[in-house]
Design a protein around this motif. Structure first.
Motif, PDB file in Angstrom:
ATOM      1  N   ASN B 202       2.904  -0.109   4.453  1.00 41.94           N
ATOM      2  CA  ASN B 202       1.906  -0.921   3.755  1.00 41.94           C
ATOM      3  C   ASN B 202       0.532  -0.751   4.413  1.00 41.94           C
ATOM      4  O   ASN B 202      -0.499  -0.614   3.750  1.00 41.94           O
ATOM      5  CB  ASN B 202       2.352  -2.386   3.783  1.00 41.94           C
ATOM      6  N   HIS B 208      -2.743   1.293  -2.413  1.00 43.07           N
ATOM      7  CA  HIS B 208      -2.595  -0.115  -2.812  1.00 43.07           C
ATOM      8  C   HIS B 208      -3.883  -0.932  -2.632  1.00 43.07           C
ATOM      9  O   HIS B 208      -4.008  -2.008  -3.194  1.00 43.07           O
ATOM     10  CB  HIS B 208      -1.451  -0.777  -2.030  1.00 43.07           C
ATOM     11  N   HIS B 211      -5.680  -2.258  -5.546  1.00 43.89           N
ATOM     12  CA  HIS B 211      -4.839  -2.972  -6.513  1.00 43.89           C
ATOM     13  C   HIS B 211      -4.333  -4.299  -5.975  1.00 43.89           C
ATOM     14  O   HIS B 211      -4.728  -5.348  -6.443  1.00 43.89           O
ATOM     15  CB  HIS B 211      -3.700  -2.044  -6.969  1.00 43.89           C
ATOM     16  N   LEU B 212      -3.474  -4.240  -4.934  1.00 47.45           N
ATOM     17  CA  LEU B 212      -2.982  -5.491  -4.351  1.00 47.45           C
ATOM     18  C   LEU B 212      -4.157  -6.349  -3.869  1.00 47.45           C
ATOM     19  O   LEU B 212      -4.168  -7.562  -4.015  1.00 47.45           O
ATOM     20  CB  LEU B 212      -2.018  -5.185  -3.187  1.00 47.45           C
ATOM     21  N   GLU B 379      -0.640   7.916  -1.238  1.00 43.30           N
ATOM     22  CA  GLU B 379       0.600   7.543  -0.559  1.00 43.30           C
ATOM     23  C   GLU B 379       1.155   8.685   0.290  1.00 43.30           C
ATOM     24  O   GLU B 379       2.281   8.603   0.768  1.00 43.30           O
ATOM     25  CB  GLU B 379       1.663   7.095  -1.581  1.00 43.30           C
TER      26      GLU B 379
END
Lengths: 358, 400
Positions: B202, B208, B211-212, B379
């Motif tokens: 993470n 991410h 987005h997150l 990623e």
């Protein structure tokens, strides 16, 4: 048996009022023979007034730089050879030289990550300079913390070279000068603080402790190299050991004598008077026994626990005579001053001693 | 479905769920690497010590009067009792609570009570020559952080971290002071219900961020992020968004780090293998320590350092930041609408990350679980990290 080789002197340079450095021309076929580690010395042989004399001088050059082998020679008062070198030698002369040797050297490796503490005084700078240059050039991440003691500004050997190194490696080379009799001039008033920054005094216990506190190691693999005249080496080593620097991290330049060990001898069959639990005990201390053991062996019950000089249970006060403690990890300097001793570590130094358990 | 063959990317799913993998990692990763042990100020004065669990080893670090640190395995050589508790001050010697065996600060055995009576045949040499000195370990400093290694002849720390060093921020953590909400407590500590690798993945997942954290980390320009690998370590940098940069002197929540160059104002967020991240931003410098507790539990401890300036400077900066228009449009806004107790509505990016990690871990035991696809750029680090873990275990397993 190592042989002498005839080497030609490339050049002689006056370093200070009473010191010179001598560079030698090593022919290519002798490169291997004259390879050296930073910190090692050369032995020179002369015939002076019909007498054969040998002296060893540390190399101040670095084996990793493209520079000739160079030794530093400071005049010794009435010294036969040092004055001969300073007065009579010149470029082009040949000298009998034995290949480099010596157990005082730094094991310098490209990937090492260390903090080198360098302590030097006077002409003791010669092997230290070699170590300094070699470390800075070879070990890109290591740190060097150096303190250099001299009489005055004028007696600092290799000052120009040291200043240049300090400038070039300012992020990982710390250099402190300490001067026992600094010269002060009116012109000092116009100097920047950096130019005239030096500590006053010798490389002694106070200076060593101050230096190590002022400049703690960043790389934790620290080593301590000491070279200087007279008692400077032993004093520096003692100061380092008093702050728990392990023996195997200390390296000293020693051309003969080895480091002193604790060989303190007890006074044979000294008389012990002990005041314990309201009783006054008088007894002789047998050779090899501590004060505490003597009492225990006599069936007495002195307070004690660790018998290692750690816990201070066996503490008592010395009211007359002198003792030596083999080990003291418990009492502070102040308590020792007040006469407290660890009876489990004490051996007598005088004909009779008197102690009191409180 | 056969769960055994189900892969995350490079590692099997069971690497995130099984005790077998947890033990493998404890033995071959956390007991064979330099492990984060704290900040240099934790062991400030002679005799001060800390002890830390580093994989299978408990190691203590003590400072000598020569200002040099020493590390030893925290284990009496008599019957193995742990010698020292978490932190302490001013020791001159180390005595085991059980039978009072005592060692000096070099780890040498200096006393055994009743040695002559009870251990007449132990050894007729000096105590410290009896082979019963403390087992030595290694300790060194990297960027203001203490690291320990169980091997006394550990590979040197700069060889381990050297490659990633040029990618770290210009921050000098030694000059900063620790920011604590409560005295003697880290800035943040939380047990997360996820495998430690989920937490790391993470941390290093660039995809991410937009987005997150669309409403919480949008003061950074994720599109301009620069990241990659140096040795086993991950490095990451992203600049501030122009809007925040334009008003940085007012908007920054804390006084700006004085070492940050104006033309490279942003966040450096490297991950040092295996389990310590650093978050080096325009106004703070944080360590992010992920400590595996169980296959599905990880303790995250964050320590935070900020500029060493007066309380007044902090007050002034806080006031300026509160009134900056920047925060009206960016930062602080949750992804979902709702109560602040909902991590996804909290406006707190840490809460969002914890939530995402725990939600992912929950699915790992499902027979229907599989990784559908991998973002090739954003990623990439995730599968790269897995291969570093895999290679490290394989290498050290074979050495054993």
């Amino acid at each position: 048996m190592r042989n002498f080789y005839q080497l030609k002197i490339l050049g002689i340079k006056k370093e200070t009022e009473d010191s010179t450095s001598v560079a030698f021309d090593v022919p290519s076929e002798l490169y291997e023979t004259f390879n050296y580690k930073p910190g090692q010395y050369l032995t020179l042989k002369f015939s002076i007034n019909g007498e054969e004399v040998r002296r060893s001088y540390s190399l101040c050059s670095s084996p990793v730089l493209e520079e000739p082998l160079r030794i530093g020679v400071k005049r010794v008062k009435d010294g036969l050879v040092s004055n001969h070198i300073n007065d009579n030698l010149k470029a082009g002369d040949t000298v009998d030289v034995m290949p480099p040797d010596g157990r005082f050297f730094a094991d310098v490796k490209k990937d090492s990550y260390k903090t080198y503490y360098l302590f030097s005084a006077g002409s003791g700078i010669t092997p230290i300079l070699s170590i300094l240059k070699t470390v800075l050039l070879t070990e890109a991440r290591s740190y060097v913390h150096m303190i250099y003691g001299n009489r005055s500004q004028d007696s600092i050997m290799f000052n120009t070279e040291l200043n240049a190194l300090q400038e070039h490696y300012s992020d990982r080379f710390i250099l402190e000068h300490t001067l026992s009799r600094p010269k002060s001039n009116w012109s000092d008033l116009w100097k920047t603080s950096k130019e005239q920054s030096y500590r006053k005094g010798r490389v002694d216990t106070d200076a060593v402790k101050w230096f190590v506190n002022e400049y703690p190691p960043y790389a934790q693999n620290a080593q301590y190299y000491i070279c200087g005249p007279g008692t400077m080496i032993e004093n520096t080593k003692k100061a380092l050991k008093s702050i728990d620097v392990p023996e195997d991290r200390i390296f000293i330049e020693s051309f003969g004598g080895s480091a002193s060990v604790d060989t303190t001898k007890a006074y044979e069959n000294a008389k012990l008077t002990a005041h314990l639990n309201g009783e006054t005990i008088q007894i002789a201390i047998p050779q090899g026994k501590t004060v505490l053991r003597t009492l225990i062996d006599a069936g007495k019950k002195p307070p004690y626990s660790c018998e290692g000089g750690v816990c201070s249970t066996c503490m008592c006060k010395l009211t007359s005579g002198k003792i030596h403690m083999n080990n003291n990890l418990a009492l502070s300097d102040k308590e020792v001053e007040q006469g407290y001793i660890l009876s489990c570590q004490s051996i007598p130094l005088t004909e009779s001693i008197e102690i009191e358990y409180e | 479905m056969n769960n055994q063959k189900n892969m995350m990317h490079t590692l099997p799913v069971e690497a995130y769920t099984s005790k077998k993998w947890f033990d493998l990692e404890q033995e071959h990763i956390f007991s064979k690497t330099w492990q984060f042990a704290g900040l240099i100020e934790d062991v400030e004065n002679a005799g001060d010590y800390i002890s830390v669990q580093a994989g299978l080893n408990n190691i203590f670090v003590v400072k000598g009067r020569d200002n040099r640190l020493r590390a030893f395995h925290n284990m009496c050589r008599h019957r193995g009792t742990q010698l020292l508790r978490a932190v302490g001050k001013g020791q001159k010697a180390i005595t085991c609570p059980y039978h009072d065996w005592t060692y000096d600060l070099e780890g040498k055995l200096v006393s055994i009570p009743k040695k002559e009576e009870e251990f007449p045949d132990l050894c007729n040499k000096e105590l410290h020559e009896c082979g019963l000195n403390l087992h030595e370990a290694s300790v060194d400093i990297f960027k203001g952080m203490l690291f320990v290694h169980p091997d006394k002849n550990a590979p040197n720390i700069m060889t381990f971290f050297g490659e990633v060093e040029p990618y770290l921020g210009p921050h000098i953590p030694e000059e900063l002071i620790e920011y604590q909400k409560n005295k003697d407590e880290p800035f943040y500590a939380k047990e997360i219900n996820a495998n430690w690798k989920i937490v790391v993945e993470n941390y290093i997942d660039q995809y991410h961020l937009a987005h997150l954290h669309e409403g919480t980390l949008n003061m950074y320009d994720h599109a301009k992020a620069e990241f990659g690998w140096a040795g086993p370590h991950y490095h990451f940098y992203e600049p501030l968004v122009p809007e925040y940069l334009a008003d940085i002197k007012n908007a920054s929540p804390f006084p700006l780090i004085d070492k940050m160059p104006e033309n490279k104002m942003g966040a450096y967020v490297p991950w040092l293998f295996p389990n310590i991240g650093i978050t080096e931003s325009e106004s703070a410098w944080n360590t992010f320590h992920a400590i595996p507790l169980a296959p599905d539990r990880t303790l995250v401890v964050i320590r935070s350092k900020t500029m060493n300036v007066s309380e007044w400077e902090y007050t002034k900066q806080y006031t300026k930041s509160m009134t900056s228009k920047v925060w009206k449009t960016i930062g602080n806004k949750g992804k979902y609408e709702g109560d602040a107790s909902d991590p996804m509505a909290s406006g707190d990016f840490m809460a969002e990350d914890v939530y995402a990690c725990e939600q992912q871990q929950k699915s790992l035991s499902s027979p229907f679980f599989s990784v559908g696809a991998q973002a090739q750029k954003g990623e990439f680090a995730v599968s790269k990290f897995q291969s570093v873990v895999k290679e490290w275990i394989e290498k050290h397993r074979n050495d054993a």
